[in-house]
Write a protein that holds these residues in place. Structure first.
Motif, PDB file in Angstrom:
ATOM      1  N   THR A  26      45.374  -4.410  32.152  1.00 45.82           N
ATOM      2  CA  THR A  26      45.779  -4.270  30.743  1.00 45.82           C
ATOM      3  C   THR A  26      46.200  -2.837  30.471  1.00 45.82           C
ATOM      4  OG1 THR A  26      43.542  -3.698  29.980  1.00 45.82           O
ATOM      5  CG2 THR A  26      44.128  -6.051  30.034  1.00 45.82           C
ATOM      6  N   VAL A  27      46.781  -2.677  29.273  1.00 40.54           N
ATOM      7  CA  VAL A  27      47.040  -1.348  28.747  1.00 40.54           C
ATOM      8  C   VAL A  27      46.351  -1.267  27.387  1.00 40.54           C
ATOM      9  CG1 VAL A  27      49.224  -2.045  27.701  1.00 40.54           C
ATOM     10  CG2 VAL A  27      48.789   0.371  28.104  1.00 40.54           C
ATOM     11  N   ARG A  28      45.683  -0.165  27.154  1.00 41.60           N
ATOM     12  CA  ARG A  28      44.906  -0.013  25.923  1.00 41.60           C
ATOM     13  C   ARG A  28      45.552   1.050  25.025  1.00 41.60           C
ATOM     14  NH1 ARG A  28      38.443  -0.064  27.443  1.00 41.60           N
ATOM     15  NH2 ARG A  28      38.332  -2.297  28.036  1.00 41.60           N
ATOM     16  N   PHE A  29      45.657   0.670  23.724  1.00 40.68           N
ATOM     17  CA  PHE A  29      46.055   1.623  22.686  1.00 40.68           C
ATOM     18  C   PHE A  29      44.801   1.927  21.871  1.00 40.68           C
ATOM     19  CE2 PHE A  29      50.616   1.472  23.218  1.00 40.68           C
ATOM     20  CZ  PHE A  29      50.803   0.257  23.871  1.00 40.68           C
ATOM     21  N   ILE A  30      44.248   3.135  22.062  1.00 40.75           N
ATOM     22  CA  ILE A  30      42.969   3.503  21.441  1.00 40.75           C
ATOM     23  C   ILE A  30      43.271   4.406  20.250  1.00 40.75           C
ATOM     24  CG2 ILE A  30      40.738   4.600  21.795  1.00 40.75           C
ATOM     25  CD1 ILE A  30      41.120   4.013  24.812  1.00 40.75           C
ATOM     26  N   ILE A  31      42.803   3.982  19.058  1.00 39.76           N
ATOM     27  CA  ILE A  31      42.968   4.782  17.835  1.00 39.76           C
ATOM     28  C   ILE A  31      41.583   5.214  17.396  1.00 39.76           C
ATOM     29  CG2 ILE A  31      43.578   4.757  15.408  1.00 39.76           C
ATOM     30  CD1 ILE A  31      45.372   2.553  17.926  1.00 39.76           C
TER      31      ILE A  31
ATOM     32  N   ALA B 266      47.070  -9.268  17.897  1.00 39.95           N
ATOM     33  CA  ALA B 266      46.616  -9.004  19.260  1.00 39.95           C
ATOM     34  C   ALA B 266      46.368 -10.304  20.017  1.00 39.95           C
ATOM     35  CB  ALA B 266      45.354  -8.148  19.229  1.00 39.95           C
ATOM     36  N   VAL B 267      45.735 -11.265  19.362  1.00 39.87           N
ATOM     37  CA  VAL B 267      45.450 -12.547  20.017  1.00 39.87           C
ATOM     38  C   VAL B 267      46.746 -13.279  20.334  1.00 39.87           C
ATOM     39  CG1 VAL B 267      44.346 -14.784  19.711  1.00 39.87           C
ATOM     40  CG2 VAL B 267      43.170 -12.709  18.989  1.00 39.87           C
ATOM     41  N   ASN B 268      47.692 -13.310  19.364  1.00 37.88           N
ATOM     42  CA  ASN B 268      48.962 -14.004  19.597  1.00 37.88           C
ATOM     43  C   ASN B 268      49.774 -13.345  20.706  1.00 37.88           C
ATOM     44  OD1 ASN B 268      48.421 -15.859  17.601  1.00 37.88           O
ATOM     45  ND2 ASN B 268      49.515 -14.725  16.013  1.00 37.88           N
ATOM     46  N   LEU B 269      49.583 -12.035  20.920  1.00 41.82           N
ATOM     47  CA  LEU B 269      50.288 -11.338  21.996  1.00 41.82           C
ATOM     48  C   LEU B 269      49.547 -11.440  23.326  1.00 41.82           C
ATOM     49  CD1 LEU B 269      51.400  -8.072  20.135  1.00 41.82           C
ATOM     50  CD2 LEU B 269      52.818 -10.021  20.768  1.00 41.82           C
ATOM     51  N   GLY B 270      48.436 -12.194  23.337  1.00 39.96           N
ATOM     52  CA  GLY B 270      47.695 -12.391  24.580  1.00 39.96           C
ATOM     53  C   GLY B 270      46.630 -11.356  24.831  1.00 39.96           C
ATOM     54  N   GLY B 271      46.351 -10.505  23.854  1.00 38.12           N
ATOM     55  CA  GLY B 271      45.356  -9.464  24.037  1.00 38.12           C
ATOM     56  C   GLY B 271      44.200  -9.613  23.071  1.00 38.12           C
ATOM     57  N   ASP B 272      43.614  -8.467  22.672  1.00 40.78           N
ATOM     58  CA  ASP B 272      42.465  -8.509  21.773  1.00 40.78           C
ATOM     59  C   ASP B 272      42.352  -7.149  21.071  1.00 40.78           C
ATOM     60  OD1 ASP B 272      38.928  -9.414  22.136  1.00 40.78           O
ATOM     61  OD2 ASP B 272      40.305  -9.445  20.424  1.00 40.78           O
TER      62      ASP B 272
ATOM     63  N   ARG C  80      36.551   3.953  16.439  1.00 40.58           N
ATOM     64  CA  ARG C  80      37.434   3.882  17.598  1.00 40.58           C
ATOM     65  C   ARG C  80      37.777   2.414  17.841  1.00 40.58           C
ATOM     66  NH1 ARG C  80      35.169   6.155  23.027  1.00 40.58           N
ATOM     67  NH2 ARG C  80      35.888   8.163  22.209  1.00 40.58           N
ATOM     68  N   PHE C  81      39.030   2.040  17.486  1.00 39.64           N
ATOM     69  CA  PHE C  81      39.515   0.684  17.700  1.00 39.64           C
ATOM     70  C   PHE C  81      40.340   0.655  18.981  1.00 39.64           C
ATOM     71  CE2 PHE C  81      38.311  -1.855  14.164  1.00 39.64           C
ATOM     72  CZ  PHE C  81      38.080  -0.967  13.122  1.00 39.64           C
ATOM     73  N   ILE C  82      40.148  -0.414  19.760  1.00 40.13           N
ATOM     74  CA  ILE C  82      40.856  -0.580  21.032  1.00 40.13           C
ATOM     75  C   ILE C  82      41.723  -1.814  20.920  1.00 40.13           C
ATOM     76  CG2 ILE C  82      40.616  -0.934  23.502  1.00 40.13           C
ATOM     77  CD1 ILE C  82      37.924   0.501  23.364  1.00 40.13           C
ATOM     78  N   PHE C  83      43.050  -1.584  20.977  1.00 37.81           N
ATOM     79  CA  PHE C  83      44.039  -2.669  20.948  1.00 37.81           C
ATOM     80  C   PHE C  83      44.503  -2.872  22.392  1.00 37.81           C
ATOM     81  CE2 PHE C  83      48.078  -4.725  20.337  1.00 37.81           C
ATOM     82  CZ  PHE C  83      47.900  -5.510  19.213  1.00 37.81           C
ATOM     83  N   GLU C  84      44.139  -4.010  22.975  1.00 34.78           N
ATOM     84  CA  GLU C  84      44.344  -4.237  24.405  1.00 34.78           C
ATOM     85  C   GLU C  84      45.350  -5.345  24.620  1.00 34.78           C
ATOM     86  OE1 GLU C  84      41.053  -5.887  26.823  1.00 34.78           O
ATOM     87  OE2 GLU C  84      41.175  -3.968  27.899  1.00 34.78           O
ATOM     88  N   LEU C  85      46.349  -5.096  25.484  1.00 30.74           N
ATOM     89  CA  LEU C  85      47.384  -6.079  25.807  1.00 30.74           C
ATOM     90  C   LEU C  85      47.473  -6.223  27.319  1.00 30.74           C
ATOM     91  CD1 LEU C  85      50.297  -5.101  23.386  1.00 30.74           C
ATOM     92  CD2 LEU C  85      48.679  -6.986  23.153  1.00 30.74           C
ATOM     93  N   PRO C  86      47.787  -7.421  27.792  1.00 29.58           N
ATOM     94  CA  PRO C  86      47.886  -7.623  29.251  1.00 29.58           C
ATOM     95  C   PRO C  86      49.153  -6.977  29.800  1.00 29.58           C
ATOM     96  CG  PRO C  86      48.496  -9.619  28.096  1.00 29.58           C
ATOM     97  CD  PRO C  86      47.992  -8.680  27.058  1.00 29.58           C
ATOM     98  N   LEU C  87      49.072  -6.548  31.072  1.00 27.47           N
ATOM     99  CA  LEU C  87      50.234  -5.999  31.745  1.00 27.47           C
ATOM    100  C   LEU C  87      51.222  -7.094  32.124  1.00 27.47           C
ATOM    101  CD1 LEU C  87      48.596  -3.304  34.056  1.00 27.47           C
ATOM    102  CD2 LEU C  87      49.879  -2.937  31.963  1.00 27.47           C
TER     103      LEU C  87
END
Length: 644
Positions: free
Chosen positions: A574-579, A619-625, A637-644
């Motif tokens: 995955t790739v994480r976008f951490i805010i 996030a869920v609709n894009l396959g992540g969380d 600290r929110f973590i937006f995670e999407l699959p590679l």
């Protein structure tokens, strides 16, 4: 005794209904009457004001024509004799020509023919032949030596090499008929055959005599003429202390006398028109025109109190008596009309009272009247017959109604609760949307009033207003989009229109920071990335950008606004976008409900409670969380995670 009480009751009811009906009809009639009278009054005021303005403008044009005739006569006489003076330019001839010009032209109050320095050696440096009009007599003299070469009546045509009109104060005041030497002078340079300037011929006009002549044309007792030059100096004014000493701009405060300043600019720039200004605490109509052939502007000043005298007479002697008489007539007619209209109701009232007392044998005949009273009587008759026929069924219906009412009561309680929830939702949405709307509307009204009143805002004030309006318009657009996305339609559109392409992680993070800075220009967001600019993933750029933007908005709004960071970090899959930010964070008791729609941690804060739920759904609709890092304690600290 019982019958007498019944009559009193019937009379009381009839009187109360009659009073209410009469009052309603009276209010409606008075409203129409007052509106009509107000429209008539306003139109009369407009017409009278328009007529006063047209009359003042007509007088101004007449005065301008007279002034122009005087100026043209002086110009023609001066230009006609100038070539004769140039051909016979010696001392004796100059005295003769000066006398002749004044004698043959009644509009000219004085004429001087002045030579260049040392033109006639036997007279020294100065020679000026001057003729003045004193009543019916003329006096022609050689003026006493003085430095007339620097005087505006000599210097202006000499420097410009062309004829010109100049207004000035004659310090020597040799023209006794002129108040304080106030003169308008038409000067023309004189040349020899070899085009060498040899002097200036100047014809004078008394501004006092000109003002007296024009004031005979004034349309109203308190009106007067005034004339200003290109610098705004008064050349003609009833207050002689202002002549050549004061300008129309003097003592004019830009904040409280913007109308006077605007009038001054209009007149000094040679414009033509009319304007209502406040002069010495009184509303005044000023009509102005430029004087052809000069840099001066002539105006007529008419106080509105005088111009609208007919309007005030109309108000006090016609409108007020008409209003009082009309009210009396309306009250009398309404009372009689209502009394006649409710007379059939009195009979129906007496019969319905008997029905109420239990007498079902009352007979109500059918009426042949086509109006509402006849239909009402027929309806009562039909109703009475129906009562007799269906009395039994009414009892059964009452029982059924009781059972239904109990069931309806339970349903009502549920509906009330649902309505309460709906009201809470609507109140929250209305408050959040109304706040930026009120700000935008308020500042737009400020900009509108500023334009109508000719008030100039500084560039900094304008920028502040525009930035505030842009900020709130973007906030309003954001809330509307969030409401659409949270609906069933928005959910369906998101699933149907979820188009993916190759998206640069760093680029979308920079775009999110850019939009955040547009909304919160004072907030600084730091980007930390552990991937290259060419690192891309297969996803929807639109919904990824919306999600990151909402997380940054929350960080900017609920943190200390000083340490907001977006981190792009890859993992194996995955790739994480951490805010993350520093601040009060989210309490543990509120974390379970933070992803529920329309739920806010603090009801007093802005927002609809849609940012985190919509981001979670994206996030869920894009396959992540999307999840909150519980181990981070310095803020959120929110973590937006999407699959590679």
């Amino acid at each position: 005794m019982r019958k007498e009480e019944r009559r009193l009751t019937m009379f009381s009811i009839r009187k109360s209904f009659s009073a209410k009906l009469s009052f309603g009809v009276l209010i409606l009639t008075m409203l129409i009457f007052c509106v009509s009278l107000t429209v008539l009054f306003s139109q009369s005021r407009r017409i009278i004001r328009q007529e006063a303005g047209e009359r003042a403008n007509a007088v101004l044009k007449s005065a301008m024509q007279q002034l122009r005739r005087n100026l043209l006569a002086i110009e023609t006489a001066t230009n006609y004799n100038a070539w004769l003076v140039e051909r016979s330019f010696h001392p004796d001839s100059l005295l003769t020509f000066s006398n002749r010009i004044v004698r043959l032209n009644p509009h000219i109050d004085g004429c001087s023919i002045s030579a260049e320095p040392n033109m006639f050696p036997r007279y020294g440096r100065y020679f000026s032949a001057y003729t003045i009009r004193e009543g019916e007599a003329l006096t022609t003299v050689i003026e006493q030596p003085y430095e007339y070469f620097t005087k505006v009546w000599y210097k202006s045509p000499r420097v410009m090499n062309a004829p010109s009109w100049e207004a000035y104060i004659d310090e020597v005041d040799s023209l006794d008929v002129v108040l304080k030497g106030a003169l308008a002078s038409y000067g023309r340079p004189l040349y020899r055959s070899d085009s060498i300037c040899i002097g200036v011929i100047s014809s004078d006009l008394s501004l006092l005599r000109l003002a007296r002549t024009m004031n005979e044309l004034k349309p109203y007792p308190k009106s007067y003429f005034m004339m200003v030059d290109e610098n705004g100096r008064y050349l003609i004014h009833p207050d002689s202390t202002r002549l050549f000493n004061q300008t129309i701009f003097r003592d004019a405060n830009p904040s409280s006398h913007a109308d006077i300043i605007a009038l001054g600019h209009e007149m000094t720039e040679g414009c033509e028109g009319h304007m209502v200004v406040n002069l010495e605490g009184e509303s005044t109509l000023v009509c102005y025109q430029p004087v052809p052939g000069t840099l001066w502007s002539l105006a007529i000043v008419c106080p509105e109190s005088v111009g609208l005298a007919g309007y005030h007479r109309l108000f006090y002697f016609i409108v007020i008596p008409l209003f009082i008489i009309g009210l009396v007539i309306i009250v009398v007619l309404c009372n009689r009309t209502v009394a006649h209209a409710i007379h059939p109701l009195n009979e129906l009232l007496s019969k319905t009272q008997e029905v109420i007392s239990g007498n079902m044998e009352v007979y109500i005949p059918h009426s042949h009247r086509p109006d509402i009273m006849g239909r009402l009587q027929n309806s009562f008759a039909t109703m009475l017959n129906s009562l007799k026929v269906h009395m039994g069924s009414v009892r059964y219906a009452n029982e059924q109604a009781r059972l239904l009412n109990e069931e309806l009561s339970r349903a009502t309680d549920m509906a009330v609760e649902a309505d309460h929830q709906k009201s809470v939702f609507i109140q929250n949405v209305s408050h959040q949307i109304r706040t930026p709307l009120n700000i935008i509307m308020g500042f737009s009204q400020v900009l509108s009033d500023t334009s109508d009143n000719a008030t100039v805002l500084s560039a900094e004030e304008q920028k502040s207003i525009i930035d505030t309006m842009n900020h709130n318009s973007r906030a309003l657009k954001r809330m509307v989009l969030m409401l659409i996305d949270s609906s069933d339609t928005g959910r369906s559109e998101e699933l149907n229109d979820l188009q993916t392409d190759m998206v640069s992680c760093n680029e979308v993070a920079r775009k999110a920071i850019y939009y955040t800075n547009l909304h919160y220009p004072d907030i600084r967001v730091e980007l930390q990335t552990f991937v290259g600019d060419l690192f891309t993933i297969q996803t929807s750029e639109l919904y990824l950008l919306r999600s990151l933007r909402e997380l940054l908005f929350n960080a900017a709004e609920y943190s200390d606004g000083q340490h907001i960071t977006i981190i792009v970090s890859p993992t194996d899959t995955t790739v994480r976008f951490i805010i993350q930010d520093t601040g009060k964070g989210i309490a543990k008791a509120d974390r379970d409900a933070m992803f529920e729609f329309f739920t806010k941690v603090d009801d007093l804060t802005e927002g609809l409670g849609l940012g985190l739920p919509l981001t979670k759904r994206h996030a869920v609709n894009l396959g992540g969380d999307l999840f909150l890092d519980d181990e981070y304690t310095e803020g959120c600290r929110f973590i937006f995670e999407l699959p590679l």
